[in-house]
Design a protein around this motif. Structure first.
Motif, short mmCIF file in Angstrom:
data_model
loop_
_atom_site.label_atom_id
_atom_site.label_comp_id
_atom_site.label_asym_id
_atom_site.label_seq_id
_atom_site.Cartn_x
_atom_site.Cartn_y
_atom_site.Cartn_z
N LYS A 83 0.84 -1.19 -0.04
CA LYS A 83 -0.06 -0.11 0.04
C LYS A 83 0.87 1.05 0.07
O LYS A 83 1.95 1.29 0.79
CB LYS A 83 -0.92 -0.02 1.12
N ILE A 84 0.64 2.17 -0.83
CA ILE A 84 1.31 3.18 -1.13
C ILE A 84 0.40 4.46 -0.91
O ILE A 84 -0.56 4.74 -1.45
CB ILE A 84 2.20 3.38 -2.27
N ALA A 85 1.12 5.57 -0.52
CA ALA A 85 0.55 7.04 -0.45
C ALA A 85 0.95 7.64 -1.91
O ALA A 85 1.81 7.33 -2.58
CB ALA A 85 0.92 7.91 0.76
N PRO A 86 -0.03 8.67 -2.25
CA PRO A 86 0.41 9.49 -3.29
C PRO A 86 1.88 10.02 -2.91
O PRO A 86 2.11 10.53 -2.00
CB PRO A 86 -0.81 10.73 -3.43
N PRO A 87 2.65 10.16 -4.04
CA PRO A 87 3.99 10.75 -3.78
C PRO A 87 4.15 12.12 -3.35
O PRO A 87 3.16 12.96 -3.81
CB PRO A 87 4.60 10.62 -5.27
N MET A 88 5.23 12.42 -2.59
CA MET A 88 5.13 13.94 -2.10
C MET A 88 6.60 14.24 -2.23
O MET A 88 7.55 13.24 -2.04
CB MET A 88 4.47 13.98 -0.53
N LEU A 89 6.82 15.41 -2.45
CA LEU A 89 8.18 16.00 -2.30
C LEU A 89 8.54 16.10 -0.86
O LEU A 89 8.13 16.41 0.01
CB LEU A 89 8.44 17.22 -3.00
N THR A 90 10.01 15.79 -1.02
CA THR A 90 10.61 16.05 0.34
C THR A 90 10.90 17.25 0.56
O THR A 90 10.58 18.49 -0.21
CB THR A 90 12.18 15.36 0.47
N SER A 91 11.32 17.87 1.78
CA SER A 91 11.64 19.46 2.07
C SER A 91 12.71 19.88 1.13
O SER A 91 12.80 20.94 0.90
CB SER A 91 11.83 19.54 3.69
N LEU A 92 13.90 18.99 0.99
CA LEU A 92 15.01 19.42 -0.06
C LEU A 92 14.41 19.55 -1.33
O LEU A 92 14.79 20.66 -1.94
CB LEU A 92 16.05 18.27 0.04
N GLN A 93 13.64 18.71 -2.01
CA GLN A 93 13.01 18.91 -3.18
C GLN A 93 12.07 20.11 -3.28
O GLN A 93 12.15 20.80 -4.31
CB GLN A 93 12.17 17.45 -3.53
N ASN A 94 11.38 20.52 -2.59
CA ASN A 94 10.70 21.62 -2.27
C ASN A 94 11.37 22.84 -2.41
O ASN A 94 11.16 23.72 -3.11
CB ASN A 94 9.66 21.69 -0.92
N GLU A 95 12.49 22.69 -1.46
CA GLU A 95 13.62 23.83 -1.54
C GLU A 95 14.11 23.94 -2.92
O GLU A 95 14.37 25.09 -3.51
CB GLU A 95 14.60 23.74 -0.58
N LEU A 96 14.57 22.94 -3.55
CA LEU A 96 15.00 22.88 -4.96
C LEU A 96 14.18 23.65 -5.90
O LEU A 96 14.36 24.33 -6.76
CB LEU A 96 15.48 21.64 -5.40
N ILE A 97 13.01 23.32 -5.90
CA ILE A 97 11.86 23.87 -6.87
C ILE A 97 11.70 25.55 -6.50
O ILE A 97 11.63 26.08 -7.46
CB ILE A 97 10.53 23.03 -6.46
N ALA A 98 11.74 25.65 -5.11
CA ALA A 98 11.60 27.15 -4.89
C ALA A 98 12.67 27.97 -5.51
O ALA A 98 12.65 28.93 -6.26
CB ALA A 98 11.41 27.19 -3.57
N GLN A 99 14.00 27.42 -5.43
CA GLN A 99 15.25 28.06 -5.95
C GLN A 99 15.17 28.09 -7.45
O GLN A 99 15.41 29.17 -7.99
CB GLN A 99 16.27 27.37 -5.64
N LEU A 100 14.69 26.87 -8.24
CA LEU A 100 14.51 27.01 -9.47
C LEU A 100 13.35 28.10 -10.03
O LEU A 100 13.66 28.62 -11.02
CB LEU A 100 13.96 25.62 -9.90
N GLN A 101 12.23 28.09 -9.22
CA GLN A 101 11.18 29.20 -9.37
C GLN A 101 11.81 30.64 -9.54
O GLN A 101 11.33 31.41 -10.05
CB GLN A 101 10.16 29.08 -8.73
N ALA A 102 12.74 30.79 -8.62
CA ALA A 102 13.31 32.00 -8.35
C ALA A 102 14.32 32.62 -9.53
O ALA A 102 14.44 33.80 -9.64
CB ALA A 102 14.12 32.21 -7.13
N GLU A 103 14.75 31.64 -10.09
CA GLU A 103 15.78 31.99 -11.37
C GLU A 103 14.88 32.37 -12.64
O GLU A 103 13.80 32.16 -12.75
CB GLU A 103 16.62 30.62 -11.73
N ARG A 104 15.65 32.95 -13.32
CA ARG A 104 15.02 33.45 -14.82
C ARG A 104 16.08 33.05 -16.01
O ARG A 104 17.33 33.01 -15.87
CB ARG A 104 14.65 35.06 -14.62
N GLY A 105 15.58 32.91 -17.12
CA GLY A 105 16.31 32.85 -18.27
C GLY A 105 17.22 31.63 -18.26
O GLY A 105 17.13 30.54 -17.70
N PRO A 106 18.46 32.03 -18.79
CA PRO A 106 19.54 30.89 -19.11
C PRO A 106 19.91 30.45 -17.42
O PRO A 106 20.68 29.43 -17.17
CB PRO A 106 20.61 31.62 -19.62
N ALA A 107 19.88 31.44 -16.42
CA ALA A 107 20.29 30.94 -15.28
C ALA A 107 19.40 29.77 -14.62
O ALA A 107 19.75 29.00 -13.93
CB ALA A 107 20.40 32.04 -14.12
N ARG A 108 18.01 29.95 -14.96
CA ARG A 108 17.14 28.79 -14.61
C ARG A 108 17.50 27.56 -15.10
O ARG A 108 17.59 26.50 -14.74
CB ARG A 108 15.55 29.32 -14.86
#
Length: 160
Positions: A83-108
């Motif tokens: 039995k499995i629960a729906p997948p959830m991001l870890t706190s680190l993965q959430n942080e990485l997504i947030a950092q990715l969202q903060a970037e723009r253009g070629p830096a992203r």
């Protein structure tokens, strides 16, 4: 840049304990599910804004392949009666997504590629370890099927 490096190092080393001991099936599915979810979400984010055809093509491939591996793992878990629960991001993965969202253009794009390299290294460790030492035959088979796909992604990333 130090924040990126620190987060990527933490992500890369997060798999070290996995190799040292076998994960229970439910933990393997949870870890693999979070990995797939991270790949899909970060790829959708980059796909929506990137102007680089190579990055866009890679992101499209990530969404497709990781959606398939999630489906394969769900089917294997059902077959194994895990039995499995729906997948959830870890706190680190959430942080990485947030950092990715903060970037723009070629830096992203550059951050995305760097994060993908670290995440795929971790995913490879998890799937290889479970394919070799896992306790659930259906999940071991799914892990073994996923390993060459992740290796292909790593080869693609090294060429970028």
């Amino acid at each position: 840049m130090k924040i990126i490096h620190g987060a990527l190092c933490a992500l890369a080393f997060a798999a070290a304990p996995v190799v040292a001991q076998v994960m229970p099936p439910v933990d393997y599915v949870k870890t693999a599910g979070a990995s797939d979810l991270y790949e899909i979400q970060s790829s959708k984010l980059v796909l929506a804004t990137s102007q680089d055809p190579k990055v866009r093509s890679f992101a499209e491939m990530m969404i497709d392949h990781h959606s398939r591996s999630t489906a394969d793992l769900k089917a294997a878990a059902a077959k194994a009666k895990v039995k499995i629960a729906p997948p959830m991001l870890t706190s680190l993965q959430n942080e990485l997504i947030a950092q990715l969202q903060a970037e723009r253009g070629p830096a992203r794009d550059a951050r995305y590629i760097a994060e993908q390299k670290a995440a795929h290294g971790q995913a490879l460790n998890v799937h290889e370890a479970y394919a070799a030492e896992g306790t659930s035959p259906p999940l071991k088979a799914a892990a073994a099927k996923i390993v060459p796909v992740v290796e292909h992604h790593i080869h693609q990333l090294m060429a970028m």
